[in-house]
Motif scaffolding. Structure first.
Motif, PDB file in Angstrom:
ATOM      1  N   ILE A   1     -57.274  95.283 -76.942  1.00  0.00           N
ATOM      2  CA  ILE A   1     -58.019  96.494 -76.579  1.00  0.00           C
ATOM      3  C   ILE A   1     -58.792  97.016 -77.781  1.00  0.00           C
ATOM      4  CG2 ILE A   1     -57.704  98.935 -75.983  1.00  0.00           C
ATOM      5  CD1 ILE A   1     -55.448  98.008 -74.095  1.00  0.00           C
ATOM      6  N   ARG A   2     -58.159  97.000 -78.938  1.00  0.00           N
ATOM      7  CA  ARG A   2     -58.844  97.441 -80.155  1.00  0.00           C
ATOM      8  C   ARG A   2     -60.060  96.551 -80.438  1.00  0.00           C
ATOM      9  NH1 ARG A   2     -56.784  97.666 -86.457  1.00  0.00           N
ATOM     10  NH2 ARG A   2     -58.881  97.504 -87.309  1.00  0.00           N
ATOM     11  N   THR A   3     -59.911  95.237 -80.238  1.00  0.00           N
ATOM     12  CA  THR A   3     -61.017  94.313 -80.471  1.00  0.00           C
ATOM     13  C   THR A   3     -62.184  94.607 -79.551  1.00  0.00           C
ATOM     14  OG1 THR A   3     -59.494  92.575 -81.230  1.00  0.00           O
ATOM     15  CG2 THR A   3     -61.680  91.886 -80.486  1.00  0.00           C
ATOM     16  N   LEU A   4     -61.896  94.937 -78.294  1.00  0.00           N
ATOM     17  CA  LEU A   4     -62.960  95.274 -77.344  1.00  0.00           C
ATOM     18  C   LEU A   4     -63.743  96.499 -77.806  1.00  0.00           C
ATOM     19  CD1 LEU A   4     -61.171  94.732 -73.906  1.00  0.00           C
ATOM     20  CD2 LEU A   4     -63.008  93.352 -74.882  1.00  0.00           C
ATOM     21  N   ILE A   5     -63.023  97.530 -78.251  1.00  0.00           N
ATOM     22  CA  ILE A   5     -63.693  98.747 -78.715  1.00  0.00           C
ATOM     23  C   ILE A   5     -64.462  98.471 -79.999  1.00  0.00           C
ATOM     24  CG2 ILE A   5     -63.268 101.055 -79.666  1.00  0.00           C
ATOM     25  CD1 ILE A   5     -61.086 101.402 -77.594  1.00  0.00           C
ATOM     26  N   ASP A   6     -63.873  97.666 -80.887  1.00  0.00           N
ATOM     27  CA  ASP A   6     -64.521  97.332 -82.157  1.00  0.00           C
ATOM     28  C   ASP A   6     -65.872  96.652 -81.926  1.00  0.00           C
ATOM     29  OD1 ASP A   6     -64.809  97.218 -84.853  1.00  0.00           O
ATOM     30  OD2 ASP A   6     -63.197  95.797 -85.222  1.00  0.00           O
ATOM     31  N   SER A   7     -65.960  95.889 -80.847  1.00  0.00           N
ATOM     32  CA  SER A   7     -67.204  95.176 -80.572  1.00  0.00           C
ATOM     33  C   SER A   7     -68.259  96.061 -79.918  1.00  0.00           C
ATOM     34  CB  SER A   7     -66.915  93.971 -79.663  1.00  0.00           C
ATOM     35  OG  SER A   7     -66.459  94.385 -78.388  1.00  0.00           O
ATOM     36  N   ASP A   8     -67.860  97.252 -79.442  1.00  0.00           N
ATOM     37  CA  ASP A   8     -68.790  98.119 -78.707  1.00  0.00           C
ATOM     38  C   ASP A   8     -69.196  99.379 -79.457  1.00  0.00           C
ATOM     39  OD1 ASP A   8     -69.248  96.667 -76.358  1.00  0.00           O
ATOM     40  OD2 ASP A   8     -67.329  97.274 -75.522  1.00  0.00           O
ATOM     41  N   VAL A   9     -68.581  99.668 -80.596  1.00  0.00           N
ATOM     42  CA  VAL A   9     -68.979 100.837 -81.390  1.00  0.00           C
ATOM     43  C   VAL A   9     -69.634 100.352 -82.679  1.00  0.00           C
ATOM     44  CG1 VAL A   9     -67.187 102.320 -80.410  1.00  0.00           C
ATOM     45  CG2 VAL A   9     -66.687 101.000 -82.479  1.00  0.00           C
ATOM     46  N   PRO A  10     -70.526 101.142 -83.276  1.00  0.00           N
ATOM     47  CA  PRO A  10     -71.313 100.664 -84.414  1.00  0.00           C
ATOM     48  C   PRO A  10     -70.584 100.665 -85.757  1.00  0.00           C
ATOM     49  CG  PRO A  10     -71.973 102.893 -83.847  1.00  0.00           C
ATOM     50  CD  PRO A  10     -70.995 102.461 -82.796  1.00  0.00           C
ATOM     51  N   MET A  11     -69.336 101.057 -85.783  1.00  0.00           N
ATOM     52  CA  MET A  11     -68.607 101.063 -87.049  1.00  0.00           C
ATOM     53  C   MET A  11     -67.278 100.335 -86.879  1.00  0.00           C
ATOM     54  SD  MET A  11     -68.136 103.824 -85.106  1.00  0.00           S
ATOM     55  CE  MET A  11     -69.528 104.777 -85.697  1.00  0.00           C
TER      56      MET A  11
ATOM     57  N   ILE B   1     -56.153 105.123 -79.675  1.00  0.00           N
ATOM     58  CA  ILE B   1     -57.382 104.923 -80.437  1.00  0.00           C
ATOM     59  C   ILE B   1     -58.161 106.229 -80.371  1.00  0.00           C
ATOM     60  CG2 ILE B   1     -59.551 103.650 -80.589  1.00  0.00           C
ATOM     61  CD1 ILE B   1     -58.119 101.214 -79.525  1.00  0.00           C
ATOM     62  N   THR B   2     -58.482 106.779 -81.544  1.00  0.00           N
ATOM     63  CA  THR B   2     -59.091 108.103 -81.629  1.00  0.00           C
ATOM     64  C   THR B   2     -60.438 108.016 -82.334  1.00  0.00           C
ATOM     65  OG1 THR B   2     -56.902 109.130 -81.768  1.00  0.00           O
ATOM     66  CG2 THR B   2     -58.794 110.472 -82.442  1.00  0.00           C
ATOM     67  N   ALA B   3     -61.442 108.622 -81.740  1.00  0.00           N
ATOM     68  CA  ALA B   3     -62.759 108.721 -82.371  1.00  0.00           C
ATOM     69  C   ALA B   3     -62.996 110.167 -82.797  1.00  0.00           C
ATOM     70  CB  ALA B   3     -63.852 108.280 -81.405  1.00  0.00           C
ATOM     71  N   VAL B   4     -63.355 110.353 -84.063  1.00  0.00           N
ATOM     72  CA  VAL B   4     -63.807 111.659 -84.556  1.00  0.00           C
ATOM     73  C   VAL B   4     -65.329 111.617 -84.487  1.00  0.00           C
ATOM     74  CG1 VAL B   4     -63.740 113.320 -86.440  1.00  0.00           C
ATOM     75  CG2 VAL B   4     -61.805 111.779 -86.077  1.00  0.00           C
TER      76      VAL B   4
ATOM     77  N   HIS C   1     -71.799 110.784 -77.034  1.00  0.00           N
ATOM     78  CA  HIS C   1     -71.583 111.842 -78.024  1.00  0.00           C
ATOM     79  C   HIS C   1     -71.455 111.342 -79.466  1.00  0.00           C
ATOM     80  CE1 HIS C   1     -70.923 114.941 -74.962  1.00  0.00           C
ATOM     81  NE2 HIS C   1     -70.215 114.045 -74.295  1.00  0.00           N
ATOM     82  N   GLY C   2     -71.232 110.061 -79.683  1.00  0.00           N
ATOM     83  CA  GLY C   2     -71.025 109.564 -81.042  1.00  0.00           C
ATOM     84  C   GLY C   2     -72.326 109.305 -81.777  1.00  0.00           C
ATOM     85  N   ASP C   3     -72.220 109.067 -83.084  1.00  0.00           N
ATOM     86  CA  ASP C   3     -73.375 108.680 -83.889  1.00  0.00           C
ATOM     87  C   ASP C   3     -72.903 107.733 -84.983  1.00  0.00           C
ATOM     88  OD1 ASP C   3     -72.314 110.246 -86.021  1.00  0.00           O
ATOM     89  OD2 ASP C   3     -73.340 112.030 -85.260  1.00  0.00           O
ATOM     90  N   ASP C   4     -73.807 107.364 -85.877  1.00  0.00           N
ATOM     91  CA  ASP C   4     -73.468 106.368 -86.901  1.00  0.00           C
ATOM     92  C   ASP C   4     -72.440 106.876 -87.909  1.00  0.00           C
ATOM     93  OD1 ASP C   4     -75.142 104.558 -85.751  1.00  0.00           O
ATOM     94  OD2 ASP C   4     -76.839 104.956 -87.088  1.00  0.00           O
TER      95      ASP C   4
ATOM     96  N   SER D   1     -64.168 103.708 -70.217  1.00  0.00           N
ATOM     97  CA  SER D   1     -64.358 105.160 -70.304  1.00  0.00           C
ATOM     98  C   SER D   1     -64.541 105.593 -71.756  1.00  0.00           C
ATOM     99  CB  SER D   1     -63.162 105.884 -69.680  1.00  0.00           C
ATOM    100  OG  SER D   1     -63.027 105.559 -68.312  1.00  0.00           O
ATOM    101  N   PHE D   2     -63.780 104.984 -72.664  1.00  0.00           N
ATOM    102  CA  PHE D   2     -63.896 105.309 -74.093  1.00  0.00           C
ATOM    103  C   PHE D   2     -65.304 105.007 -74.581  1.00  0.00           C
ATOM    104  CE2 PHE D   2     -63.616 104.642 -78.614  1.00  0.00           C
ATOM    105  CZ  PHE D   2     -62.654 105.541 -79.059  1.00  0.00           C
ATOM    106  N   VAL D   3     -65.793 103.813 -74.262  1.00  0.00           N
ATOM    107  CA  VAL D   3     -67.112 103.405 -74.748  1.00  0.00           C
ATOM    108  C   VAL D   3     -68.209 104.281 -74.141  1.00  0.00           C
ATOM    109  CG1 VAL D   3     -68.786 101.518 -74.755  1.00  0.00           C
ATOM    110  CG2 VAL D   3     -66.370 101.049 -75.207  1.00  0.00           C
ATOM    111  N   ALA D   4     -68.096 104.609 -72.854  1.00  0.00           N
ATOM    112  CA  ALA D   4     -69.114 105.438 -72.204  1.00  0.00           C
ATOM    113  C   ALA D   4     -69.201 106.815 -72.851  1.00  0.00           C
ATOM    114  CB  ALA D   4     -68.800 105.565 -70.711  1.00  0.00           C
ATOM    115  N   TYR D   5     -68.053 107.432 -73.145  1.00  0.00           N
ATOM    116  CA  TYR D   5     -68.060 108.759 -73.769  1.00  0.00           C
ATOM    117  C   TYR D   5     -68.593 108.670 -75.199  1.00  0.00           C
ATOM    118  CZ  TYR D   5     -66.463 113.513 -74.768  1.00  0.00           C
ATOM    119  OH  TYR D   5     -66.407 114.849 -75.107  1.00  0.00           O
ATOM    120  N   PHE D   6     -68.184 107.614 -75.922  1.00  0.00           N
ATOM    121  CA  PHE D   6     -68.639 107.470 -77.306  1.00  0.00           C
ATOM    122  C   PHE D   6     -70.148 107.300 -77.360  1.00  0.00           C
ATOM    123  CE2 PHE D   6     -69.687 105.390 -81.227  1.00  0.00           C
ATOM    124  CZ  PHE D   6     -68.824 105.950 -82.151  1.00  0.00           C
ATOM    125  N   GLU D   7     -70.710 106.507 -76.466  1.00  0.00           N
ATOM    126  CA  GLU D   7     -72.156 106.280 -76.475  1.00  0.00           C
ATOM    127  C   GLU D   7     -72.925 107.580 -76.214  1.00  0.00           C
ATOM    128  OE1 GLU D   7     -72.777 103.199 -73.636  1.00  0.00           O
ATOM    129  OE2 GLU D   7     -72.335 101.579 -75.073  1.00  0.00           O
TER     130      GLU D   7
END
Length: 274
Positions: A255-265, A93-96, A77-80, A69-75
């Motif tokens: 869990i952090r490693t999984l997110i780290d591999s799916d977001v661009p930063m 884990i919080t994304a700004v 609304h998020g950007d580089d 769910s985190f990755v789907a929402y980030f993809e």
């Protein structure tokens, strides 16, 4: 020459001309300047969401419970220039999503947070961790949580639980540690006020559990040691989990490693500015 009189007449002409103009609807989403006459003007701002029906910017914090769910929402609304923080102490884990960029400031008000929840199985075992229970209560707990047992097998532990339930009225006399680490408890059970029936119950030294610490996480191996108390012929039993905090830390790190591999930063250690 009467300049004052000329100015008055000119203004009167302007006022008449303005009054003759048909009213015109103002377009939403823009800032308008309206002449009120006699040299006065008024600025009307129609850019707010109450006029356009569209928020001026994205804001608010969305809460999700698993990595997908985190990755789907980030993809979406998020950007580089978005930033992601892992708070080990809070296990969040919080994304700004609209974080400041290298070129300038942004609002930093649109956020996404993964708030992990413990599974019912994890809560059940940690609740009884290092707690001693009467035989009947312990037997019922084992029966209710057989699915979490890896070693000994669920069938073996069910048989042991039934033995505890069958000897709740017995008087336990002694315990003996066996060479393989197991412990034998000897008991005497009175039958119709006649000669007592004697027997033994052997319990394993350790248990191995398969528990998911968080909803959506993988199962982790958790070792537990049997605990007991034998006083006044009454037997109490329990389990002591081996370093459950380390299991939680490992689960959060994965869990952090999984997110780290799916977001661009890179995921940063810490928490964003409030």
């Amino acid at each position: 020459m009467n300049l004052s009189g000329n100015n008055t007449e000119a203004q009167a002409v302007i006022d008449v001309a303005q009054a003759a103009v048909a009213p015109k609807a103002l377009e939403p989403g823009k800032v308008h300047v309206v002449a009120l006459g006699r040299g006065e003007y008024r600025q009307i701002d129609l850019t707010g969401p109450e006029h356009t029906g569209v928020p001026a910017r994205k804001s608010g914090t969305s809460i999700v419970r698993d990595v997908d769910s985190f990755v789907a929402y980030f993809e979406k609304h998020g950007d580089d220039d978005s930033e992601v923080y892992a708070d080990v102490e809070q296990r969040t884990i919080t994304a700004v999503l609209d974080a400041h960029s290298a070129e300038g400031a942004r609002w930093g008000r649109h956020r996404l947070q993964l708030q992990l929840r413990h599974t019912p199985a994890w809560l059940a075992w940690t609740k009884v961790d290092n707690q001693l229970m009467p035989q009947k209560d312990f037997a019922e707990f084992i029966e209710d949580n057989l699915l979490d047992l890896v070693e000994p097998s669920a069938a073996t532990m069910l048989e042991l639980a039934e033995s505890f339930e069958a000897t709740t009225s017995a008087a336990f006399q002694s315990s003996q540690r066996l060479d393989n680490g197991q412990r034998r408890f000897s008991y005497t059970e009175e039958i119709s006020a006649k000669a007592g029936h004697k027997g033994d119950i052997v319990i394993p030294a350790t248990l191995r559990l398969g528990l998911r610490p968080f909803e959506g996480s993988e199962p982790y191996s958790v070792n537990a040691r049997f605990k007991y108390s034998l006083a006044k012929e009454e037997l109490k039993l329990g389990v002591k989990l081996d370093r459950p905090g380390d299991v939680l830390a490992a689960a959060f790190s994965d869990i952090r490693t999984l997110i780290d591999s799916d977001v661009p930063m890179a995921v940063l250690n810490g928490a964003p500015l409030r």
